[in-house]
Enzyme design. Structure first.
Site, PDB file in Angstrom:
ATOM      1  N   GLU A  26      11.714  -1.166  -5.174  1.00  0.00           N
ATOM      2  CA  GLU A  26      10.227  -1.480  -5.717  1.00  0.00           C
ATOM      3  C   GLU A  26       9.696  -0.223  -6.543  1.00  0.00           C
ATOM      4  O   GLU A  26       9.187  -0.387  -7.407  1.00  0.00           O
ATOM      5  CB  GLU A  26       9.370  -1.645  -4.439  1.00  0.00           C
ATOM      6  CG  GLU A  26       7.849  -1.971  -4.708  1.00  0.00           C
ATOM      7  CD  GLU A  26       7.021  -1.800  -3.542  1.00  0.00           C
ATOM      8  OE1 GLU A  26       5.816  -1.401  -3.760  1.00  0.00           O
ATOM      9  OE2 GLU A  26       7.347  -2.076  -2.397  1.00  0.00           O
ATOM     10  N   VAL A  27      10.031   1.090  -6.101  1.00  0.00           N
ATOM     11  CA  VAL A  27       9.617   2.286  -6.888  1.00  0.00           C
ATOM     12  C   VAL A  27      10.685   2.883  -7.292  1.00  0.00           C
ATOM     13  O   VAL A  27      11.946   3.412  -6.580  1.00  0.00           O
ATOM     14  CB  VAL A  27       8.936   3.234  -5.877  1.00  0.00           C
ATOM     15  CG1 VAL A  27       8.472   4.252  -6.838  1.00  0.00           C
ATOM     16  CG2 VAL A  27       7.496   2.447  -5.443  1.00  0.00           C
ATOM     17  N   ASN A  81      16.856   1.690  -0.686  1.00  0.00           N
ATOM     18  CA  ASN A  81      17.033   0.336  -1.534  1.00  0.00           C
ATOM     19  C   ASN A  81      17.302   0.950  -2.810  1.00  0.00           C
ATOM     20  O   ASN A  81      16.422   1.854  -3.616  1.00  0.00           O
ATOM     21  CB  ASN A  81      15.793  -0.188  -1.474  1.00  0.00           C
ATOM     22  CG  ASN A  81      15.512  -0.926  -0.397  1.00  0.00           C
ATOM     23  OD1 ASN A  81      16.414  -1.709   0.133  1.00  0.00           O
ATOM     24  ND2 ASN A  81      14.275  -0.796   0.138  1.00  0.00           N
ATOM     25  N   ASP A 121       4.818   6.126   4.745  1.00  0.00           N
ATOM     26  CA  ASP A 121       4.671   4.987   3.716  1.00  0.00           C
ATOM     27  C   ASP A 121       3.329   4.331   4.010  1.00  0.00           C
ATOM     28  O   ASP A 121       2.862   4.297   5.016  1.00  0.00           O
ATOM     29  CB  ASP A 121       5.772   3.945   4.154  1.00  0.00           C
ATOM     30  CG  ASP A 121       6.071   2.866   2.988  1.00  0.00           C
ATOM     31  OD1 ASP A 121       7.147   3.031   2.470  1.00  0.00           O
ATOM     32  OD2 ASP A 121       5.030   2.097   2.968  1.00  0.00           O
ATOM     33  N   ILE A 122       2.830   4.010   2.940  1.00  0.00           N
ATOM     34  CA  ILE A 122       1.723   3.440   2.813  1.00  0.00           C
ATOM     35  C   ILE A 122       1.557   1.955   3.509  1.00  0.00           C
ATOM     36  O   ILE A 122       0.219   1.667   3.975  1.00  0.00           O
ATOM     37  CB  ILE A 122       0.922   3.332   1.341  1.00  0.00           C
ATOM     38  CG1 ILE A 122      -0.798   3.216   1.198  1.00  0.00           C
ATOM     39  CG2 ILE A 122       1.621   1.908   0.693  1.00  0.00           C
ATOM     40  CD1 ILE A 122      -1.199   3.328  -0.014  1.00  0.00           C
ATOM     41  N   HIS A 148      14.363   7.403  -3.159  1.00  0.00           N
ATOM     42  CA  HIS A 148      13.864   7.477  -2.068  1.00  0.00           C
ATOM     43  C   HIS A 148      14.617   7.049  -0.716  1.00  0.00           C
ATOM     44  O   HIS A 148      15.262   5.929  -0.901  1.00  0.00           O
ATOM     45  CB  HIS A 148      12.340   7.139  -1.899  1.00  0.00           C
ATOM     46  CG  HIS A 148      12.138   5.580  -2.194  1.00  0.00           C
ATOM     47  ND1 HIS A 148      12.431   5.012  -3.543  1.00  0.00           N
ATOM     48  CD2 HIS A 148      12.094   4.466  -1.315  1.00  0.00           C
ATOM     49  CE1 HIS A 148      12.040   3.720  -3.408  1.00  0.00           C
ATOM     50  NE2 HIS A 148      12.045   3.532  -2.200  1.00  0.00           N
ATOM     51  N   HIS A 164      13.869   5.917   2.977  1.00  0.00           N
ATOM     52  CA  HIS A 164      13.259   5.350   4.329  1.00  0.00           C
ATOM     53  C   HIS A 164      13.430   6.133   5.608  1.00  0.00           C
ATOM     54  O   HIS A 164      15.006   6.101   5.921  1.00  0.00           O
ATOM     55  CB  HIS A 164      13.043   4.181   4.223  1.00  0.00           C
ATOM     56  CG  HIS A 164      12.639   3.249   3.236  1.00  0.00           C
ATOM     57  ND1 HIS A 164      11.256   2.669   2.999  1.00  0.00           N
ATOM     58  CD2 HIS A 164      13.035   2.922   2.040  1.00  0.00           C
ATOM     59  CE1 HIS A 164      10.974   2.156   1.974  1.00  0.00           C
ATOM     60  NE2 HIS A 164      12.143   2.190   1.323  1.00  0.00           N
TER      61      HIS A 164
HETATM   62  P1  5GP Z   1      11.342   0.326  -1.835  1.00  0.00           P
HETATM   63  O1  5GP Z   1      11.309  -1.045  -1.711  1.00  0.00           O
HETATM   64  O2  5GP Z   1      11.325   0.947  -3.294  1.00  0.00           O
HETATM   65  O3  5GP Z   1      12.570   0.839  -1.218  1.00  0.00           O
HETATM   66  O4  5GP Z   1      10.284   0.990  -1.017  1.00  0.00           O
HETATM   67  C1  5GP Z   1       8.962   1.351  -1.572  1.00  0.00           C
HETATM   68  C2  5GP Z   1       8.001   1.705  -0.606  1.00  0.00           C
HETATM   69  O5  5GP Z   1       6.827   2.572  -1.299  1.00  0.00           O
HETATM   70  C3  5GP Z   1       7.469   0.740   0.243  1.00  0.00           C
HETATM   71  O6  5GP Z   1       7.740   0.718   1.576  1.00  0.00           O
HETATM   72  C4  5GP Z   1       5.684   0.802  -0.253  1.00  0.00           C
HETATM   73  O7  5GP Z   1       5.086   0.566   1.000  1.00  0.00           O
HETATM   74  C5  5GP Z   1       6.005   2.302  -0.556  1.00  0.00           C
HETATM   75  N1  5GP Z   1       4.808   2.525  -1.376  1.00  0.00           N
HETATM   76  C6  5GP Z   1       4.337   1.802  -2.508  1.00  0.00           C
HETATM   77  N2  5GP Z   1       3.513   2.770  -3.156  1.00  0.00           N
HETATM   78  C7  5GP Z   1       2.998   3.888  -2.271  1.00  0.00           C
HETATM   79  C8  5GP Z   1       1.920   4.685  -2.466  1.00  0.00           C
HETATM   80  O8  5GP Z   1       0.925   4.531  -3.315  1.00  0.00           O
HETATM   81  N3  5GP Z   1       1.838   5.499  -1.276  1.00  0.00           N
HETATM   82  C9  5GP Z   1       2.726   5.615  -0.368  1.00  0.00           C
HETATM   83  N4  5GP Z   1       2.755   6.601   0.619  1.00  0.00           N
HETATM   84  N5  5GP Z   1       3.899   4.610  -0.413  1.00  0.00           N
HETATM   85  C10 5GP Z   1       3.928   3.684  -0.994  1.00  0.00           C
END
Ligand code: 5GP
Length: 121
Positions: free
Chosen positions: A99-100, A91, A33-34, A104, A106
């Site tokens: 968010e994405v 999520n 994760d970034i 996915h 984690h």
């Molecule tokens: P969500 O909130 O959708 O469960 O988590 C999305 C995750 O994607 C976040 O933890 C965020 O830090 C990670 N993320 C967003 N953009 C990027 C990216 O460009 N590269 C990587 N490796 N992780 C990302």
């Protein structure tokens, strides 16, 4: 929700954006994760275009779904976190602040992780 081919994880899968790969198999890719929230914070994504767990398990064949969850477990083994323990979390949708919009999981590890979920008042 329709799948957006330009979401950030689709672009990572196409190699348009770099990632720090941890593991991959035929159906899944795992990468760091970034914005890590724990010392170990890795994302595992299916290689196919699925928005959510609902979408994934409805649209993907069973061997793809199975291969994905095998990849989650193998990623944890390769990260060396099995003995101390780890947390997996997905999520999904608005209430979970996804968010994405590419499904996915984690993997969090590397320190005691505290309560399972934040309690709201
Ligand atoms: P969500 O909130 O959708 O469960 O988590 C999305 C995750 O994607 C976040 O933890 C965020 O830090 C990670 N993320 C967003 N953009 C990027 C990216 O460009 N590269 C990587 N490796 N992780 C990302």
């Amino acid at each position: 929700m329709a799948y957006d081919n330009d979401n950030i994880f689709a672009r990572i899968l196409r190699g348009e954006i770099p990632c720090k790969k941890v593991y991959e198999n035929e159906v899944a890719l795992a990468f760091e994760d970034i914005r890590p929230q724990t010392p170990v914070h890795v994302l595992v994504i299916p290689k196919g275009p699925y928005v959510s767990l609902d979408d994934f398990t409805t649209a993907a064949p069973a061997d793809e779904v199975g291969g994905f969850f095998v990849a989650v477990a193998e990623t944890a083994r390769r990260l060396g976190v099995v003995d101390n323990g780890y947390r997996i979390l997905a999520n999904i949708g608005r209430d979970a602040n996804q968010e994405v919009a590419h499904f996915h999981v984690h993997i969090f590890a590397g320190r005691p992780l505290g309560p399972m979920i934040k309690r709201s008042s």
